[in-house]
Write a protein that holds these residues in place. Structure first.
Motif, PDB file in Angstrom:
ATOM      1  N   VAL A 133       0.865  -1.179   0.000  1.00 37.00           N
ATOM      2  CA  VAL A 133       0.000   0.000   0.000  1.00 37.00           C
ATOM      3  C   VAL A 133       0.900   1.227   0.000  1.00 37.00           C
ATOM      4  O   VAL A 133       1.835   1.311   0.799  1.00 37.00           O
ATOM      5  CB  VAL A 133      -0.925   0.027   1.233  1.00 37.00           C
ATOM      6  N   SER A 135       0.791   5.553  -0.205  1.00 37.12           N
ATOM      7  CA  SER A 135       0.015   6.782  -0.186  1.00 37.12           C
ATOM      8  C   SER A 135       0.955   7.975  -0.309  1.00 37.12           C
ATOM      9  O   SER A 135       2.089   7.943   0.165  1.00 37.12           O
ATOM     10  CB  SER A 135      -0.792   6.894   1.111  1.00 37.12           C
ATOM     11  N   ARG A 140      -2.343   9.336   6.253  1.00 39.69           N
ATOM     12  CA  ARG A 140      -3.621   8.791   5.782  1.00 39.69           C
ATOM     13  C   ARG A 140      -3.488   8.414   4.319  1.00 39.69           C
ATOM     14  O   ARG A 140      -2.527   8.811   3.641  1.00 39.69           O
ATOM     15  CB  ARG A 140      -4.761   9.798   5.957  1.00 39.69           C
ATOM     16  N   LEU A 141      -4.440   7.633   3.835  1.00 43.37           N
ATOM     17  CA  LEU A 141      -4.506   7.376   2.409  1.00 43.37           C
ATOM     18  C   LEU A 141      -4.850   8.678   1.694  1.00 43.37           C
ATOM     19  O   LEU A 141      -5.641   9.476   2.188  1.00 43.37           O
ATOM     20  CB  LEU A 141      -5.570   6.324   2.109  1.00 43.37           C
ATOM     21  N   SER A 146      -3.410   6.932  -4.324  1.00 36.88           N
ATOM     22  CA  SER A 146      -3.072   5.801  -3.459  1.00 36.88           C
ATOM     23  C   SER A 146      -3.032   4.531  -4.295  1.00 36.88           C
ATOM     24  O   SER A 146      -3.845   4.355  -5.209  1.00 36.88           O
ATOM     25  CB  SER A 146      -4.094   5.635  -2.326  1.00 36.88           C
ATOM     26  N   ASP A 177     -12.880   7.493   1.465  1.00 33.40           N
ATOM     27  CA  ASP A 177     -11.581   7.091   0.913  1.00 33.40           C
ATOM     28  C   ASP A 177     -10.411   7.533   1.778  1.00 33.40           C
ATOM     29  O   ASP A 177      -9.412   6.835   1.887  1.00 33.40           O
ATOM     30  CB  ASP A 177     -11.419   7.623  -0.516  1.00 33.40           C
ATOM     31  N   GLU A 178     -10.530   8.691   2.416  1.00 32.14           N
ATOM     32  CA  GLU A 178      -9.417   9.191   3.233  1.00 32.14           C
ATOM     33  C   GLU A 178      -9.656   9.014   4.728  1.00 32.14           C
ATOM     34  O   GLU A 178      -8.705   9.110   5.502  1.00 32.14           O
ATOM     35  CB  GLU A 178      -9.162  10.666   2.921  1.00 32.14           C
ATOM     36  N   SER A 182      -8.679   4.757   5.544  1.00 32.96           N
ATOM     37  CA  SER A 182      -7.350   4.939   6.139  1.00 32.96           C
ATOM     38  C   SER A 182      -7.205   4.164   7.442  1.00 32.96           C
ATOM     39  O   SER A 182      -6.127   3.637   7.750  1.00 32.96           O
ATOM     40  CB  SER A 182      -7.082   6.427   6.400  1.00 32.96           C
ATOM     41  N   THR A 209       3.475  -1.012   4.307  1.00 33.61           N
ATOM     42  CA  THR A 209       2.769   0.152   3.786  1.00 33.61           C
ATOM     43  C   THR A 209       3.712   1.348   3.798  1.00 33.61           C
ATOM     44  O   THR A 209       4.596   1.448   4.657  1.00 33.61           O
ATOM     45  CB  THR A 209       1.530   0.476   4.632  1.00 33.61           C
ATOM     46  N   TYR A 211       3.639   5.483   3.765  1.00 23.83           N
ATOM     47  CA  TYR A 211       2.960   6.767   3.824  1.00 23.83           C
ATOM     48  C   TYR A 211       4.047   7.841   3.806  1.00 23.83           C
ATOM     49  O   TYR A 211       4.722   8.074   4.802  1.00 23.83           O
ATOM     50  CB  TYR A 211       2.122   6.887   5.097  1.00 23.83           C
TER      51      TYR A 211
END
Length: 308
Positions: A133, A135, A140-141, A146, A177-178, A182, A209, A211
């Motif tokens: 994943v 972002s 957060r996504l 993303s 979505d966010e 997330s 992931t 971020y």
């Protein structure tokens, strides 16, 4: 022509978009053209733009038929009155459109109020091999960019959102979505990184992931990468490379100019200052052929030729 090449993984970015193309769509597509190892797929009733490159495909459909497709795939009553609700649907794109994802390593969601830089500079072979994943925000996504590894686990990750059926059937845009999505991958986002790493031991969704803040959105409440609260106002796209007038040769992944086309999401102190934002949909003053050859500039004054 300078292009951004990914060495291994393939990515499909899925975007349903209905209504009317924005005035800058040709410039958006030109920035896609310079990322030939990434593919875009639009579901739309806007027609295929004449300038669309080979890596951007279009499936023509109506908003009503698309809602029926979603309802059938998710076994819910998805019938919003406005296409903006599709933002809440982003977490489920991988499942809804899994037939289109055959052969791709990642699926992605995002927006079109964006001009891309050289994405492969940031989505390197090492990054795509290591993370499931990715972002472009730190905590957060990102709704505008993303990525998720294309396997059953991540195509179905939206089902981890509590009451996702009711949230999607709600006619109002909720920012799923966010926000809610997330929390599936980063439930302790306000904790220090070392503590988040500890919490990740309890869930495989929290591991592997990435971020990483890409500083893509001008006039957002967060400070710029150098700590300054004022954001660069002059951006330049040339042959796939995205820079700005303040950060020298530093390249950026993309520019998200949401706050220059509307004051809806501006910080409250700026919402009543017309000089802080302009309606960019009416301010495209550069021919696509000139933009492709010489580049173009993006600022609160709109889109102009690079030497303007």
């Amino acid at each position: 022509m300078t292009t951004s090449r990914l060495k291994t993984a393939s990515i499909l970015k899925i975007i349903p978009y209905f209504g009317k193309w924005p005035a800058w769509i040709d410039l958006y597509l030109e920035s896609c053209r310079h990322n030939p190892d990434i593919s875009w797929l639009f579901y739309t009733d806007c027609g295929r733009p004449a300038t669309a490159p080979a890596n951007v495909q279009f499936i023509e459909t109506t908003f009503e038929d698309y809602k029926k497709l979603v309802s059938a795939r998710l076994d819910i009553d998805f019938n919003p009155t406005h296409p903006y609700k599709l933002c809440d649907l982003k977490p489920a794109f991988g499942f809804i459109h899994q037939d289109q994802l055959t052969g791709y390593d990642f699926f992605a969601f995002g927006d079109i109020d964006i001009i891309y830089g050289r994405l492969g500079t940031f989505l390197t072979e090492r990054v795509l091999q290591k993370y499931n994943v990715i972002s472009s925000h730190e905590r957060r996504l990102s709704g505008h960019f993303s990525l998720f590894r294309n396997n059953e686990k991540y195509r179905n990750a939206f089902r981890k959102i509590p009451h996702w059926q009711q949230l999607l059937e709600n006619d109002q845009h909720l920012g799923i979505d966010e926000s809610a999505f997330s929390k599936v991958f980063l439930p302790h986002r306000k904790h220090p990184k070392w503590l988040r790493s500890f919490w990740s031991l309890s869930s495989s969704y929290q591991r592997n992931t990435l971020y990483k803040e890409q500083f893509s959105t001008v006039l957002s409440p967060m400070p710029w990468w150098d700590g300054r609260t004022d954001h660069p106002q002059q951006w330049f796209w040339q042959n796939g490379t995205l820079t700005n007038g303040r950060d020298g040769e530093r390249e950026f992944m993309y520019l998200h100019f949401m706050n220059w086309k509307s004051n809806t999401w501006l910080p409250k102190p700026l919402r009543n200052e017309p000089s802080a934002w302009m309606k960019l949909n009416k301010l495209v003053r550069v021919d696509i052929d000139v933009a492709a050859k010489k580049g173009f500039k993006i600022s609160p004054e709109g889109f102009t030729a690079i030497d303007s």
